[in-house]
Design an enzyme around this catalytic site. Structure first.
Site, PDB file in Angstrom:
ATOM      1  N   TYR A 101       0.815  -1.199   0.109  1.00 22.02           N
ATOM      2  CA  TYR A 101      -0.136  -0.055   0.113  1.00 22.02           C
ATOM      3  C   TYR A 101       1.084   1.012  -0.007  1.00 22.02           C
ATOM      4  O   TYR A 101       1.693   1.337   0.747  1.00 22.02           O
ATOM      5  CB  TYR A 101      -0.704   0.079   1.355  1.00 22.02           C
ATOM      6  CG  TYR A 101      -1.584   1.497   1.436  1.00 22.02           C
ATOM      7  CD1 TYR A 101      -2.952   1.456   1.191  1.00 22.02           C
ATOM      8  CD2 TYR A 101      -0.988   2.329   2.022  1.00 22.02           C
ATOM      9  CE1 TYR A 101      -3.579   2.590   1.431  1.00 22.02           C
ATOM     10  CE2 TYR A 101      -1.615   3.612   2.271  1.00 22.02           C
ATOM     11  CZ  TYR A 101      -3.004   3.775   1.983  1.00 22.02           C
ATOM     12  OH  TYR A 101      -3.529   5.061   2.270  1.00 22.02           O
ATOM     13  N   GLU A 190      -3.778   7.516  -3.955  1.00 25.26           N
ATOM     14  CA  GLU A 190      -3.581   6.359  -3.102  1.00 25.26           C
ATOM     15  C   GLU A 190      -3.343   5.168  -4.067  1.00 25.26           C
ATOM     16  O   GLU A 190      -4.192   4.919  -4.942  1.00 25.26           O
ATOM     17  CB  GLU A 190      -4.702   5.987  -2.011  1.00 25.26           C
ATOM     18  CG  GLU A 190      -4.565   4.692  -1.163  1.00 25.26           C
ATOM     19  CD  GLU A 190      -5.884   4.619  -0.513  1.00 25.26           C
ATOM     20  OE1 GLU A 190      -5.933   4.850   0.770  1.00 25.26           O
ATOM     21  OE2 GLU A 190      -6.998   3.979  -1.093  1.00 25.26           O
TER      22      GLU A 190
END
Ligand code: GDP
Ligand code: MN
Length: 380
Positions: A101, A190
């Site tokens: 991530y 993101e």
């Protein structure tokens, strides 16, 4: 402004962040053709402005164009948390060895960009932050110093990424993500998951990209990406008229000037035992036409039973607003009871105009609380 995954990935590609090749499709036939063109296994992905599509059944792997068409058919009728799927992104399927991530957000407290990186990707970052906070590496970037390589290295070591080849690729991706974040005036970039393929290639498998609305004028090619059909029809009509409008779920329509006043009006309606149906912010303007436009937008909402005008006039003039109300009542048949509270510049003149015209469905009240009580009573 939130971008769809495919739009975010287009920006990623532009800034040199590796993504998979894909095509947009709006029907099963287009999905089949896209899969054929891409060749080999593909992934069919719902394009909606919300996350968690995988869990909701909005992401499916397909081995053949036929299977892609079948998945497309099923996903196109899905409603993912109130977002109806109208577009699909058909992408060459990736093999996944690891899911990481990576994100860049704006930390208002620190007034700096904040990077977050963790090897625990593919799941909600809130979950990682709660369960394994030590696994989440953070890095602030000072806007004056700009991006420094040694800092990015610290981020990568901090996340515990020890493979040399991955470190090198992620370092480049972090640097480019910072360029994308600054270059597009983003509030959020993101990548979840940032994957490592079995062959050791790192790439962005998903994208969540939010651009600062106030900077859109600098980025016409991004502003153009706005999908007007993704907004409810009332919000679209409001946007077209330049009115700030938010739909809520009660019965009292609210018109105010300035975000602060509008927010407290919502509270006062609740205090009076009612529920706001929506609100319109006239901002600092509030000329007659603007008021008429806002009234038109508010009354288009079938849940509205009464309307409350709460105006504290500074630059705005209450007599202008009164003219707008009367103009709107003259233009279109509005049967809703309208309660008006004026204060500030030319409040007296505004009230006089309304009392002279005296439309039967208009109520002028002296204070905000009186007006809220009356509006709630009339909505019952
Ligand atoms: P989200 O659920 O809205 O966050 O959508 P994502 O794009 O992140 O996809 C959710 C999950 O689907 C990913 O975490 C992957 O596990 C899986 N997925 C998405 N694309 C692929 C792909 O190309 N290959 C494989 N094997 N899995 C994928
Ligand atoms: Mn994701």
């Amino acid at each position: 402004m939130d971008l769809y995954e495919y739009q975010g990935k287009e920006l990623f590609r532009r800034f040199g962040i590796p993504v998979s090749e894909g095509r947009l499709a709006t029907s099963a036939d287009e999905a089949r053709a896209a899969a054929k063109e891409l060749g080999g296994p593909v992934v069919v992905k719902a394009q909606v402005l919300t996350g968690g599509r995988g869990k909701a059944g909005g992401i499916k792997l397909a081995d053949s164009p036929e299977e892609a068409a079948q998945h497309a058919e099923a996903i196109l009728s899905l409603d993912i948390r109130g977002h109806v799927v109208r577009k699909l992104w058909i992408e060459k399927a990736s093999e996944i060895a690891k899911e990481y991530y990576l994100s860049a957000t704006f930390d208002r407290g620190e007034k700096k960009a904040l990077f977050m990186l963790t090897k625990e990707g593919g799941i909600d970052i809130e979950e990682v932050a709660a369960r394994r906070p030590d696994a989440l590496a953070r890095l602030h970037v000072d806007p004056l110093e700009g991006f420094q390589h040694y800092q990015a290295r610290r981020l990568i070591y901090g996340a515990g990424i020890d493979d040399r080849d991955e470190q090198k690729q992620i370092l480049t991706i972090v640097e480019r993500l910072y360029e994308a974040f600054v270059g597009a005036d983003a509030m959020l970039c993101e990548i979840n998951p940032l994957i490592v393929t079995p062959g050791g290639e790192v790439k962005a498998l998903d994208s969540k990209f939010t651009v600062d609305d106030n900077a859109l004028y600098k980025h016409p090619h991004i502003a153009e990406m706005r999908d007007l059909e993704a907004y409810p029809p009332e919000e679209r009509a409001a946007r077209a008229k330049g009115v700030t409008y938010v739909k809520l779920d009660g019965e009292v329509g609210i018109l105010g000037n300035g975000a602060g006043l509008v927010m407290s009006t919502l509270d006062v309606i609740a205090l009076a035992g009612g529920r706001p149906a929506n609100f319109c912010d006239l901002g600092g303007g509030g000329d007659a036409q603007g008021v008429a436009d806002a009234l038109e937008v508010i009354t288009a909402d079938p849940q509205v039973r009464s309307i409350l005008f709460n105006i504290f006039a500074g630059i705005t003039r209450c007599d202008e607003v009164a003219r707008g109300i009367l103009q709107a009542l003259g233009q279109t048949k509005i049967e809703h009871p309208i309660v008006v509270r004026f204060d500030g510049t030319n409040a007296e003149e505004g009230r006089d105009l309304l009392t002279q015209a005296a439309p039967p469905n208009l109520y002028v009240e002296p204070t905000m609380l009186d007006a809220a009580r009356r509006a709630v009573e009339l909505a019952a």
